[in-house]
Design a protein around this motif. Structure first.
Motif, PDB file in Angstrom:
ATOM      1  N   LYS A  60       0.855  -1.180   0.000  1.00 11.08           N
ATOM      2  CA  LYS A  60       0.000   0.000   0.000  1.00 11.08           C
ATOM      3  C   LYS A  60       0.895   1.235   0.000  1.00 11.08           C
ATOM      4  O   LYS A  60       1.963   1.238   0.596  1.00 11.08           O
ATOM      5  CB  LYS A  60      -0.918  -0.018   1.218  1.00 11.08           C
ATOM      6  CG  LYS A  60      -1.862  -1.203   1.209  1.00 11.08           C
ATOM      7  CD  LYS A  60      -2.924  -1.083   2.268  1.00 11.08           C
ATOM      8  CE  LYS A  60      -3.917  -2.212   2.106  1.00 11.08           C
ATOM      9  NZ  LYS A  60      -4.573  -2.197   0.782  1.00 11.08           N
ATOM     10  N   ILE A  61       0.434   2.295  -0.660  1.00 12.20           N
ATOM     11  CA  ILE A  61       1.259   3.487  -0.858  1.00 12.20           C
ATOM     12  C   ILE A  61       0.450   4.732  -0.533  1.00 12.20           C
ATOM     13  O   ILE A  61      -0.715   4.852  -0.923  1.00 12.20           O
ATOM     14  CB  ILE A  61       1.774   3.566  -2.308  1.00 12.20           C
ATOM     15  CG1 ILE A  61       2.638   2.351  -2.653  1.00 12.20           C
ATOM     16  CG2 ILE A  61       2.565   4.846  -2.528  1.00 12.20           C
ATOM     17  CD1 ILE A  61       3.061   2.291  -4.100  1.00 12.20           C
ATOM     18  N   PRO A 109       2.441  -4.498   4.731  1.00  8.11           N
ATOM     19  CA  PRO A 109       3.474  -3.689   4.067  1.00  8.11           C
ATOM     20  C   PRO A 109       2.899  -2.358   3.570  1.00  8.11           C
ATOM     21  O   PRO A 109       1.806  -2.318   3.004  1.00  8.11           O
ATOM     22  CB  PRO A 109       3.916  -4.574   2.897  1.00  8.11           C
ATOM     23  CG  PRO A 109       3.545  -5.956   3.291  1.00  8.11           C
ATOM     24  CD  PRO A 109       2.287  -5.821   4.094  1.00  8.11           C
ATOM     25  N   PHE A 110       3.658  -1.296   3.774  1.00  3.24           N
ATOM     26  CA  PHE A 110       3.164   0.042   3.444  1.00  3.24           C
ATOM     27  C   PHE A 110       4.329   0.935   3.065  1.00  3.24           C
ATOM     28  O   PHE A 110       5.387   0.908   3.714  1.00  3.24           O
ATOM     29  CB  PHE A 110       2.429   0.620   4.661  1.00  3.24           C
ATOM     30  CG  PHE A 110       1.995   2.043   4.498  1.00  3.24           C
ATOM     31  CD1 PHE A 110       0.857   2.367   3.786  1.00  3.24           C
ATOM     32  CD2 PHE A 110       2.719   3.082   5.079  1.00  3.24           C
ATOM     33  CE1 PHE A 110       0.452   3.686   3.640  1.00  3.24           C
ATOM     34  CE2 PHE A 110       2.332   4.399   4.949  1.00  3.24           C
ATOM     35  CZ  PHE A 110       1.186   4.700   4.227  1.00  3.24           C
ATOM     36  N   ASN A 111       4.162   1.720   1.999  1.00  2.00           N
ATOM     37  CA  ASN A 111       5.187   2.662   1.549  1.00  2.00           C
ATOM     38  C   ASN A 111       4.710   4.089   1.711  1.00  2.00           C
ATOM     39  O   ASN A 111       3.579   4.425   1.336  1.00  2.00           O
ATOM     40  CB  ASN A 111       5.528   2.436   0.070  1.00  2.00           C
ATOM     41  CG  ASN A 111       6.492   1.282  -0.124  1.00  2.00           C
ATOM     42  OD1 ASN A 111       7.276   0.969   0.763  1.00  2.00           O
ATOM     43  ND2 ASN A 111       6.427   0.648  -1.272  1.00  2.00           N
ATOM     44  N   LEU A 112       5.566   4.926   2.238  1.00  4.53           N
ATOM     45  CA  LEU A 112       5.297   6.357   2.323  1.00  4.53           C
ATOM     46  C   LEU A 112       6.168   7.053   1.287  1.00  4.53           C
ATOM     47  O   LEU A 112       7.392   7.068   1.399  1.00  4.53           O
ATOM     48  CB  LEU A 112       5.613   6.868   3.729  1.00  4.53           C
ATOM     49  CG  LEU A 112       5.098   8.265   4.085  1.00  4.53           C
ATOM     50  CD1 LEU A 112       3.572   8.270   4.149  1.00  4.53           C
ATOM     51  CD2 LEU A 112       5.677   8.727   5.413  1.00  4.53           C
ATOM     52  N   ALA A 134      -2.205  13.744  -3.537  1.00  6.28           N
ATOM     53  CA  ALA A 134      -1.564  13.713  -2.218  1.00  6.28           C
ATOM     54  C   ALA A 134      -2.535  13.179  -1.173  1.00  6.28           C
ATOM     55  O   ALA A 134      -3.707  13.570  -1.134  1.00  6.28           O
ATOM     56  CB  ALA A 134      -1.090  15.100  -1.830  1.00  6.28           C
ATOM     57  N   HIS A 135      -2.045  12.287  -0.328  1.00 11.69           N
ATOM     58  CA  HIS A 135      -2.822  11.800   0.807  1.00 11.69           C
ATOM     59  C   HIS A 135      -2.553  12.637   2.055  1.00 11.69           C
ATOM     60  O   HIS A 135      -3.370  12.640   2.978  1.00 11.69           O
ATOM     61  CB  HIS A 135      -2.485  10.337   1.083  1.00 11.69           C
ATOM     62  CG  HIS A 135      -2.784   9.422  -0.065  1.00 11.69           C
ATOM     63  ND1 HIS A 135      -1.849   9.097  -1.028  1.00 11.69           N
ATOM     64  CD2 HIS A 135      -3.925   8.788  -0.416  1.00 11.69           C
ATOM     65  CE1 HIS A 135      -2.404   8.289  -1.921  1.00 11.69           C
ATOM     66  NE2 HIS A 135      -3.648   8.091  -1.576  1.00 11.69           N
ATOM     67  N   LEU A 223      -1.658   7.535  10.078  1.00 11.28           N
ATOM     68  CA  LEU A 223      -2.935   8.188   9.778  1.00 11.28           C
ATOM     69  C   LEU A 223      -3.358   7.968   8.331  1.00 11.28           C
ATOM     70  O   LEU A 223      -4.541   7.711   8.046  1.00 11.28           O
ATOM     71  CB  LEU A 223      -2.844   9.686  10.073  1.00 11.28           C
ATOM     72  CG  LEU A 223      -2.886  10.099  11.545  1.00 11.28           C
ATOM     73  CD1 LEU A 223      -2.708  11.605  11.675  1.00 11.28           C
ATOM     74  CD2 LEU A 223      -4.179   9.663  12.208  1.00 11.28           C
ATOM     75  N   THR A 224      -2.416   8.073   7.400  1.00 15.72           N
ATOM     76  CA  THR A 224      -2.782   7.854   5.997  1.00 15.72           C
ATOM     77  C   THR A 224      -3.161   6.393   5.757  1.00 15.72           C
ATOM     78  O   THR A 224      -4.079   6.101   4.984  1.00 15.72           O
ATOM     79  CB  THR A 224      -1.635   8.260   5.051  1.00 15.72           C
ATOM     80  OG1 THR A 224      -0.432   7.570   5.416  1.00 15.72           O
ATOM     81  CG2 THR A 224      -1.396   9.755   5.098  1.00 15.72           C
TER      82      THR A 224
END
Length: 272
Positions: A60-61, A109-112, A134-135, A223-224
Motif C-alpha cells: 500500500k502506498i 506492508p506500506f510505503n510512504l 496527495a494523501h 494516519l494515511t
C-alpha cells in the motif's frame, strides 16, 4: 546510522526496519492542536488487517508532499528522517526530490512516498504539478522566521486546489533547537492558532538534533494508512450491499407470471 538505499530497494525488502514497525497509532504532538481524533486505529481497520480482508494486493502506498518557503528546512527534514543525516548547507531544491520509506503497519506492508518540493517562486510551477493525488500535505515554516508562518495558508491553498479530496494536513515548525523555551512558547501560540485556522495538526521539530522527526513521520504513515484501509472497508461493504440488492431483485421476479401475461397480450392483439 541508517543505511542509505534506493527507493526501489526499500520497497522490495521483506520486512521493514524495527523503527518502521507500527502496531499502535502514534499520538499527536499536542492533543489540543489536531483535527484528527482517535487514540488508535479504527476497529474496522484492525479487523481487516488481522483477517487479511483487504481489496488490493501488494504494498500500500500513500503520497506526502512537503511545502513551504525557501530555506525553511524541508530538505533537512526529509533527509534526517530518510537517511539520518543533517547538513545545514543544502542547495535549494530544483523542482522536486523524491524519497520512499517502507513501513509495516499492523503487519501490512506500506510505503510512504515523500515529495520534497521547491520553495523558490521560479520553480513553483514545476513543483505544483506534483501536488495531485496527495494523501497528506506537510506545510513547513521556520520557527525563527514568522514571515514563513504567514505564507503557509497560500501554500496549502495551492495544494488543496490540485486535489479533489482533502488530504490530511500538518503544520510543522522547524529549527526548534534555535529557540529558547520562552521564545518558543511565544511562537507556539501563534503557530497553534494558524493550525486551527488551516484545520491542520501542529508539530515542532529539529532536523539538527532529530527532535520529533521519527515520531512525526510515523504519525503521518499511520494516519494515511488508517484512512486508506478504512476506505477499502467501506468499498467492500458497499459492494456487498449492491450485490445483495441485485440478488433480491432477481428473486422477486416471477418469470412464469410474466410469460402468461405476454401470452394474454398476444392473444388480445390477434383477436382484435
Amino acid at each position: 546510522m541508517r543505511q542509505s538505499r534506493s527507493a526501489t530497494l526499500k520497497m522490495m525488502v521483506d520486512r521493514a526496519p524495527n523503527d518502521r514497525q507500527i502496531n499502535k497509532l502514534p499520538p499527536p504532538y499536542l492533543k489540543s492542536s489536531t483535527p484528527y481524533a482517535g487514540s488508535d486505529f479504527r476497529p474496522e481497520v484492525k479487523s481487516a488487517c488481522i483477517s487479511n480482508r483487504l481489496v488490493s494486493a501488494g504494498l500500500k502506498i500513500s503520497k506526502v508532499i512537503i511545502l513551504g518557503n525557501v530555506a525553511v528546512g524541508k530538505s533537512c527534514l526529509v533527509n534526517r528522517f530518510c537517511h539520518s543525516v543533517f547538513d545545514q548547507n543544502y542547495k535549494a531544491t530544483i523542482g522536486v526530490d523524491f524519497e520512499v520509506e517502507r513501513f509495516d503497519i499492523l503487519q501490512v506492508p506500506f510505503n510512504l512516498q515523500i515529495w520534497d518540493t521547491a520553495g523558490q517562486e521560479r520553480f513553483k510551477c514545476i513543483a505544483s504539478s506534483y501536488y495531485r493525488g496527495a494523501h497528506a500535505v506537510v506545510v513547513a515554516f521556520d520557527l525563527t522566521n514568522l514571515y514563513s508562518l504567514s505564507s503557509c495558508p497560500a501554500w496549502l491553498e495551492d495544494a488543496l486546489k490540485a486535489n479533489t479530496v482533502r488530504p490530511l494536513v500538518f503544520l510543522v515548525g522547524t529549527k526548534r533547537d534555535l529557540l529558547s523555551e520562552a521564545a518558543y512558547k511565544h511562537v507556539e501560540d501563534q503557530a497553534t492558532r494558524m493550525a486551527r485556522a488551516l484545520q491542520a495538526e501542529y508539530w515542532c521539530v529539529s532536523s539538527k538534533c532529530g527532535l520529533n522527526i521519527d515520531t512525526f513521520f510515523q504519525r503521518i504513515a499511520a494516519l494515511t494508512f488508517n484512512v486508506s484501509v478504512s476506505q477499502e472497508c467501506r468499498e467492500i461493504d458497499s459492494s456487498k450491499e449492491i450485490g445483495n440488492g441485485l440478488v433480491t431483485l432477481k428473486k422477486t421476479e416471477n418469470p412464469i407470471g410474466g410469460m402468461e401475461k405476454r401470452k394474454r397480450l398476444k392473444n388480445d392483439c390477434c383477436n382484435s
